[in-house]
Motif scaffolding. Structure first.
Motif, PDB file in Angstrom:
ATOM      1  N   LYS A  20      -7.545   8.048   0.023  1.00  0.00           N
ATOM      2  CA  LYS A  20      -7.758   8.300   1.440  1.00  0.00           C
ATOM      3  C   LYS A  20      -6.406   8.606   2.072  1.00  0.00           C
ATOM      4  N   VAL A  21      -6.355   9.685   2.810  1.00  0.00           N
ATOM      5  CA  VAL A  21      -5.123  10.091   3.465  1.00  0.00           C
ATOM      6  C   VAL A  21      -5.074   9.444   4.839  1.00  0.00           C
ATOM      7  N   GLN A  22      -3.978   8.762   5.106  1.00  0.00           N
ATOM      8  CA  GLN A  22      -3.778   8.134   6.408  1.00  0.00           C
ATOM      9  C   GLN A  22      -2.896   9.053   7.251  1.00  0.00           C
ATOM     10  N   LYS A  23      -3.405   9.487   8.364  1.00  0.00           N
ATOM     11  CA  LYS A  23      -2.661  10.400   9.242  1.00  0.00           C
ATOM     12  C   LYS A  23      -1.443   9.719   9.870  1.00  0.00           C
ATOM     13  N   SER A  24      -1.457   8.393   9.941  1.00  0.00           N
ATOM     14  CA  SER A  24      -0.373   7.685  10.605  1.00  0.00           C
ATOM     15  C   SER A  24       0.838   7.465   9.689  1.00  0.00           C
ATOM     16  N   MET A  25       0.682   7.720   8.376  1.00  0.00           N
ATOM     17  CA  MET A  25       1.811   7.535   7.462  1.00  0.00           C
ATOM     18  C   MET A  25       2.806   8.686   7.574  1.00  0.00           C
ATOM     19  N   LYS A  26       4.061   8.387   7.361  1.00  0.00           N
ATOM     20  CA  LYS A  26       5.107   9.397   7.419  1.00  0.00           C
ATOM     21  C   LYS A  26       4.946  10.368   6.252  1.00  0.00           C
ATOM     22  N   ASP A  27       5.201  11.650   6.488  1.00  0.00           N
ATOM     23  CA  ASP A  27       5.124  12.685   5.463  1.00  0.00           C
ATOM     24  C   ASP A  27       6.496  12.803   4.790  1.00  0.00           C
TER      25      ASP A  27
END
Length: 58
Positions: A20-27
């Motif tokens: 699951k990809v978390q949008k709040s994590m830093k890229d």
């Protein structure tokens, strides 16, 4: 018998993921460390390629 169990378990693991990809994590894809690793990997794969016995993911 045990080897059949392990083989089936590996096949299940390769079929799909539950990531699951978390949008709040830093890229981190643009960080220098990872950019250098990708460039090195592309060089190695371009020179040597992938092993022939590697199973294809479909």
């Amino acid at each position: 018998m045990f080897s059949k169990f392990i083989k089936k378990k590996k096949e299940k693991a390769l079929k799909g993921g539950n990531a699951k990809v978390q949008k709040s994590m830093k890229d981190y894809s643009k960080e220098d460390f990872f950019v250098k690793k990708v460039e090195t990997a592309k060089e190695v794969l371009g020179k040597w390629g992938l092993p022939k016995d590697l199973p294809a993911n479909k």
